[in-house]
Design an enzyme around this catalytic site. Structure first.
Site, PDB file in Angstrom:
ATOM      1  N   ASP A   1       0.843  -1.191   0.000  1.00 31.25           N
ATOM      2  CA  ASP A   1       0.000   0.000   0.000  1.00 31.25           C
ATOM      3  C   ASP A   1       0.881   1.244   0.000  1.00 31.25           C
ATOM      4  O   ASP A   1       2.074   1.177   0.293  1.00 31.25           O
ATOM      5  CB  ASP A   1      -0.970  -0.038   1.196  1.00 31.25           C
ATOM      6  CG  ASP A   1      -0.261  -0.089   2.536  1.00 31.25           C
ATOM      7  OD1 ASP A   1       0.498   0.852   2.837  1.00 31.25           O
ATOM      8  OD2 ASP A   1      -0.462  -1.068   3.294  1.00 31.25           O
TER       9      ASP A   1
ATOM     10  N   GLU B   1      23.548 -22.688 -16.614  1.00 33.77           N
ATOM     11  CA  GLU B   1      22.495 -21.876 -15.979  1.00 33.77           C
ATOM     12  C   GLU B   1      23.082 -20.601 -15.374  1.00 33.77           C
ATOM     13  O   GLU B   1      22.498 -19.521 -15.477  1.00 33.77           O
ATOM     14  CB  GLU B   1      21.806 -22.693 -14.875  1.00 33.77           C
ATOM     15  CG  GLU B   1      20.872 -23.755 -15.413  1.00 33.77           C
ATOM     16  CD  GLU B   1      20.309 -24.650 -14.310  1.00 33.77           C
ATOM     17  OE1 GLU B   1      19.155 -25.064 -14.447  1.00 33.77           O
ATOM     18  OE2 GLU B   1      21.029 -24.943 -13.325  1.00 33.77           O
TER      19      GLU B   1
END
Ligand code: GLA
Length: 731
Positions: A536, A616
């Site tokens: 928020d 990776e």
């Protein structure tokens, strides 16, 4: 002047660059809402008010026998119960003599430069060269001796009006406040859609759009926090409003606790929208002379659709709300230990993860949950913010020193608002948690909530957090909060004041954050509440970034990040690459795609690099290099949602464009495939139409106009869950 009063037409006029907001004082002194929309030169909108004798819509006593004047039908700025207006009111109270009506008439006003101060709560402030003015209108009720002050701060260039309300008890007896909305916004018509953001833990802020119908539609939280379930943000828009066209109005509440946003179509097809603290479980006692301030509500209007509305909020949050010096800076690329090790680690394991992370090009290592107290799982330890030597024998300051020695910054996880029953803190202070008298407390994730309505508890937290942050060199803190409140009962308050606890908890939290977060501007703080359970604006005041969701699945994240982007800037949205099969959904998505989704935010990793192959790791190195090249565009560029993931099942795409439009980055993920597929095109946005752009890795140059009107073919060679990034540079 962005704010003025026209005494001839008795009209208050608020103006931003593109919008106008008008209120009129009625002949009986009521404050009527007249208009909020495109900027207009008019200062007399009286013709818009129609008066009719309407059955069962009563008339205030002072109008005599005029049966056409009813508060049930008039658009108002502040409405009260028991006034003959049956729509949901702005206020509910019981004043000294036991009466419940408030009949506030305009008694005066003040216009002053600068923003309205929201006491004890976050709010917007004006920049040094900005035109920011505040209008305060006083409504007085001589009978109850209650005064209401409606504050409107106008951020002219930013196209924003921030509202707040102060209610003062000038009577001789205590007053009980039971509802006080931060703003009421009345519309004379109601053919609009309501957009809101709903969800659950691990699937936050899913966008919903519904047409306004007769009756009330409300969203809100009574969980003590703003919550995963509903976000304190909503949009009203014309039914045909889209990303690039149509009128829409945004309402964003700067508050982290219980809230309510309610939209009500009345019997005359008018619309009332209220937003503020949720009245459920709320009451506040005001002694004579005391006042109560409602949190700030940020209103914005766009006549050019939802993208423009998002840009208004992104900008005001970044520039006028967030206090952190990091708000506009590129954040270090971090690796967080949670999904890498959960609770299962010791110094050696942590150092080897950090070392592998450094080798991959990561810039900061963050030690998540499990480093303190007796914390081997989530049953114990919260509250004891001292290192667990059984796991980290070398202690925090040595660990931080070693990690810095690898060329990495160091970050740490805390959850200050909580206590485990199995902790020294709880054993010493069993009365410090929220709990009803005579009953054991409700547990959530095995833990109890500290009573932040108590100053002694808050002061203890300030002291223990500041001590911890002094103990080591630390550049980042992840501030977590992992359950909803259940009881709101504080041992220090009398029974008549228990309705204040939810709100006092939030005020206590802001007090702690003022004294911990704002007193460490050098530290980058990240908000978290089981991921995005407290995403928020008030949290963004303290923390420039928030862990967007505990769900790191790159496909689910497309919807979560899409919903989040309507109000919140991408610079606030923390997003990490994790391993596959994904720990939350079990889905497998290529590593490259996980990078594409995570780069739609503040980028980082949430995995154990010691378990990755050389190949990776090389992919990650490349991702980090790429993010560094485009990081600035992502952090302060304008954001465009190119597709709606609820409508386009084939792919989701978005775009960042630098403020000067010279650089842009497009992200795209394939979400579904079909045989012998149709060729789809992606139309870009936000580019300079007459400029030419080069697309990275492709020959030729293309005008902005062409890219925005004909678009780019989406390569059919991409498989399900493949991702793509397209970099563009103006030439
Ligand atoms: C919450 C957070 C996670 C992690 C755990 C630790 O769920 O959202 O990222 O920090 O807590 O317990």
């Amino acid at each position: 002047m962005a704010v003025r009063y026209n005494a001839d037409t008795k009209t208050f006029i608020l103006e931003t660059a593109n919008s106008s907001y008008l209120m009129e004082v009625s002949r009986y002194g009521n404050l009527l809402h007249m208009y909020y929309g495109a900027r207009i030169p008019d200062e007399d909108l009286d013709y818009l008010l129609t008066f009719q004798d309407r059955g069962f819509s009563p008339n205030p006593n002072e109008v005599g026998n005029d049966r056409t004047f009813s508060l049930d039908a008039l658009p108002q700025e502040f409405s009260s119960d028991r006034s003959g207006d049956y729509r949901n009111p702005s206020v509910e109270l019981v004043w000294g003599e036991g009466g419940t009506a408030f009949s506030g008439k305009v008694a005066g006003y003040e216009i002053s430069p600068g923003a309205c101060v929201i006491k004890g709560m976050p709010g917007l402030s004006g920049g040094p060269k900005e035109n920011v003015d505040t209008l305060v209108i006083r409504l007085e009720d001589p009978v109850s001796r209650v005064e209401v002050r409606l504050a409107y701060t106008v951020f002219e260039e930013k196209d924003v009006i921030a509202r707040s309300v102060i209610l003062a008890n000038y009577g001789t007896k205590p007053l009980r406040l039971e509802k006080l909305m931060s703003a009421t916004l009345d519309f004379r018509d109601s053919d609009y859609d309501l957009i809101y953001f709903t969800g659950r833990h691990m699937m936050e802020r899913e966008m919903r759009r519904i047409p306004i119908r007769d009756g009330v539609h409300s969203v809100g939280s009574s969980r003590g926090t703003s919550s995963h379930q509903y976000n304190p943000f909503a949009i009203l828009c014309e039914p045909d409003c889209g990303e690039d066209h149509g009128q829409c109005w945004g309402l964003s509440l700067v508050y982290s606790g219980n809230f309510l946003i309610e939209a009500e179509r009345d019997q005359y097809r008018q619309l009332r929208v209220n937003a503020g603290i949720h009245p459920k479980g709320f009451s506040f006692l005001l002694e004579p002379g005391e006042e109560f301030q409602a949190p700030q509500l940020i209103l914005a209007w766009s006549g050019q659709g939802l993208t423009r509305l998002s840009h208004i909020y992104h900008r005001i949050f970044r520039e006028n709300l967030c206090r952190s010096p990091y708000r506009k800076k590129l954040r270090p690329i971090l690796l967080n230990s949670w999904e890498a090790a959960y609770f299962d680690f010791d110094d050696e394991k942590i150092l080897s993860i950090a070392e592998a992370a450094a080798d991959m090009g990561v810039e900061m290592f963050v030690l998540d949950d499990g480093w303190f107290g007796k914390r081997d799982d989530d049953c114990s330890g919260l509250g004891d913010w001292t290192v667990n030597r059984k796991k980290l024998n070398m202690g925090l300051s040595e660990l931080s020193r070693r990690i810095h020695g690898m060329g990495l910054k160091f970050g740490i996880w805390v959850e200050p608002e909580m206590v485990s029953e199995d902790s020294d803190l709880y054993r010493q202070h069993p009365d410090w948690c929220l709990r009803e008298p005579g009953r054991p407390a409700v547990r959530g994730r095995y833990q109890l909530v500290l009573d932040l309505s108590r100053k002694d508890v808050c002061d203890y937290l300030i002291e223990s957090m500041n001590r911890l942050l002094k103990e080591m060199d630390v550049e980042y803190v992840k501030w977590d909060m992992n359950r909803s409140l259940a009881e709101a009962w504080s041992g220090l308050l009398g029974r008549e004041r228990q309705g204040e606890v939810f709100h006092r908890y939030i005020l206590g939290l802001y007090y702690v954050m003022d004294h911990v977060i704002l007193s460490h501007p050098e530290i980058l703080f990240c908000g978290c509440s089981g991921g995005g359970g407290r995403y928020d604006p008030a949290m963004l005041y303290y923390q420039p970034q928030i862990w967007c969701s505990d769900n790191t699945d790159a496909v689910n994240r497309l919807k979560i990040q899409y919903g989040t982007s309507f109000a919140y800037p991408i610079s606030s949205l923390e997003s990490h690459v994790s391993v596959c099969p994904n720990h939350q959904t079990g889905r497998t998505v290529p590593l490259a795609t996980r990078g594409v989704t995570a780069m739609d935010g503040v980028f980082g990793y949430e995995l154990d690099p010691t378990k990755m192959s050389a190949g990776e790791k090389e992919v990650c190195r490349e991702q980090i290099r790429f993010y560094k090249r485009y990081g600035k565009v992502i952090m302060d560029g304008d954001y465009y949602r190119l597709t709606n993931p609820y409508e386009n099942r084939y792919f989701t795409a978005w775009q960042h464009v630098s403020q000067d439009k010279k650089k842009s980055l497009v992200g795209l993920v394939i979400t579904d495939k079909e045989g012998n597929e149709a060729q789809r095109y992606l139309k870009l946005k936000g580019l300079e139409p007459d400029a030419f752009y080069r697309i990275e890795g492709r020959k030729g140059k293309f005008s902005g106009r062409l890219l925005m009107s004909a678009g780019i073919p989406v390569p059919n060679g991409l498989g399900e869950y493949d991702g793509l990034q397209i970099g563009l540079k103006m030439i």
